[in-house]
Structure formats: structure tokens, C-alpha cells
Scaffold this active site. Sequence first.
Site, short mmCIF file in Angstrom:
data_model
loop_
_atom_site.label_atom_id
_atom_site.label_comp_id
_atom_site.label_asym_id
_atom_site.label_seq_id
_atom_site.Cartn_x
_atom_site.Cartn_y
_atom_site.Cartn_z
N ASP A 1 -1.92 8.95 3.15
CA ASP A 1 -3.10 9.56 2.53
C ASP A 1 -4.20 8.51 2.46
OD1 ASP A 1 -4.95 10.91 0.99
OD2 ASP A 1 -3.50 11.60 -0.50
N ARG B 1 -7.38 9.20 1.50
CA ARG B 1 -8.54 9.69 0.76
C ARG B 1 -8.97 8.75 -0.35
NH1 ARG B 1 -6.48 15.42 -0.67
NH2 ARG B 1 -4.53 14.28 -0.54
#
Length: 223
Positions: free
Chosen positions: A151, A153
Amino acid sequence: MQSQTDADARRSTNAADVDGKPVAGYQLDYVTSSKLPTPWATFAIHVFVDPGTGKEHLALTLGDVGSGAPVLARVHSECLTGDALFSQRCDCGAQLEASMRAIAEEGRGAILYLRQEGRGIGLVNKIRAYNLQDAGADTVEANERLGFPADMRRYDLCKPMLDHFGIFSLRLMTNNPRKVRALERLGLRVEERLPLQVNRNAHNEAYLSTKAVKLGHWLKGGQ
Ligand SMILES: Nc1nc2c(ncn2[C@@H]2O[C@H](COP(=O)(O)OP(=O)(O)OP(=O)(O)O)[C@@H](O)[C@H]2O)c(=O)[nH]1
Ligand SMILES: [Zn+2]
């Protein structure tokens, strides 16, 4: 040969990650707002531009969100395939719709629509990851085989958006503990965490299981 998309995606890992130290005073430029009629309510749509990346991030608001009372909110990362093309490989489109409905029912709330497609790896790589998933990898392994973390983000860009509206306290619709931690680390108050479990189906069952098992998402019923 590496595409521009790969290079851009990898470069952004060097920036503050959600589990790293958020960039102090992350800057986004507010540009403009208008009305956005939807099947559930007429939201206000607001556009922000990140001067560093040129990305356009959006906020939808309904009602008086700056009154100080906790705001029903969704922080949603872009999923073109799920949000716009009805893909059943994930739960994104259904989550977006459910959160818009919930805010409409309450008459007040905010959605931050962050342009970090494919958990930050971009659309091209997400589609490549789908091929790896079809060959047996789970979503985390697929990202890793492409050379990315699970991930990528970041959530520090939420802060200038929320500051713009005078929002500091949230009732957040999410199953993702990392998102809650990231927002709290930015000094925002997550007064309540509301589950958002929608559209489990044969196509996204493995995707949801991986979220629960490998990424620690709060998903009931074995998801
Ligand atoms: N790399 C990758 N990204 C995916 C895949 N499926 C969906 N995504 C991306 O995952 C992200 C989902 O983001 P959100 O809807 O904010 O949700 P979340 O972090 O799963 O947590 P919730 O708040 O519980 O929904 C979007 O950026 C999607 O594009 C996949 O198979 N691989
Ligand atoms: Zn999706």
C-alpha cells in the site's frame, strides 16, 4: 522498459508514507467549487490541486460541515474500475455509493476523493496486478512482484482539505485501521469508526479476505 507511471509511482514511496512521518504542512491549492447533483443529494464539489504532483483531488460536501460537530466522512482512494466502470473485483464502487447515500440520509457530511489509484501504484500497474492475481497471487503479493509495497497511499493531503472546510472531527466510514491511524496522526479526531461492508461477491471474495488477513482490515464474517 519502465513506464513513466512506474517511475512516478516508485518516486512517491520516498515521500511520507502513511506509517511514516507525515509531511508537516502538506500543501494543496484549493481551486474551485460547484454543485454536483447525484441520485442521492446535491453535493458541493470542490477541487484541489497538488502543486507537487499536479494531481486534482476532490471533496464532496453536504450541509454545514464546518460547525465543529463531528462530520460523517469517507476518505476514498480512486478506483477507476470500481468507481466508474462497475468492476466487481473490489468493493470500491459500492463503498463510494454507500457512503454518498449515508451522507445524503444524514443531510451532512464529506467525502474526500483522493487520486491515488491502485493503492498508489497507478492504473497501469493495478491492471498488471490483476493479471498476477488471475495467475494465483493475492493483492499484496501481486503488488510486491511488481516491485511495490502492499500500500503506497498517503493521507497527509487530507489535512489541508479538511482544514479548508474547518473539519477536525470525523465519524469515519472505513474498515481500514491504517486509514484511521494516519488521520489521527495528522491531529484529526476520529470520534467514531463506522463499518462499510458492502458488495461481497464471488469476484472479490479473495480480495476481501486478503484485506482482512494481510492488511488487518476490520471485516466481519470471515472477510
Ligand atoms: N494495487 C491494487 N489496488 C487495488 C486493487 N483493488 C482495488 N485497489 C485500490 O485500492 C484502493 C481502495 O481504497 P479505499 O476505497 O480508500 O479503501 P480501503 O483502503 O480498502 O479501505 P476502506 O476505507 O475500508 O474501504 C483504491 O485506490 C483502489 O484503486 C488491487 O487488486 N490491487
Ligand atoms: Zn476498487
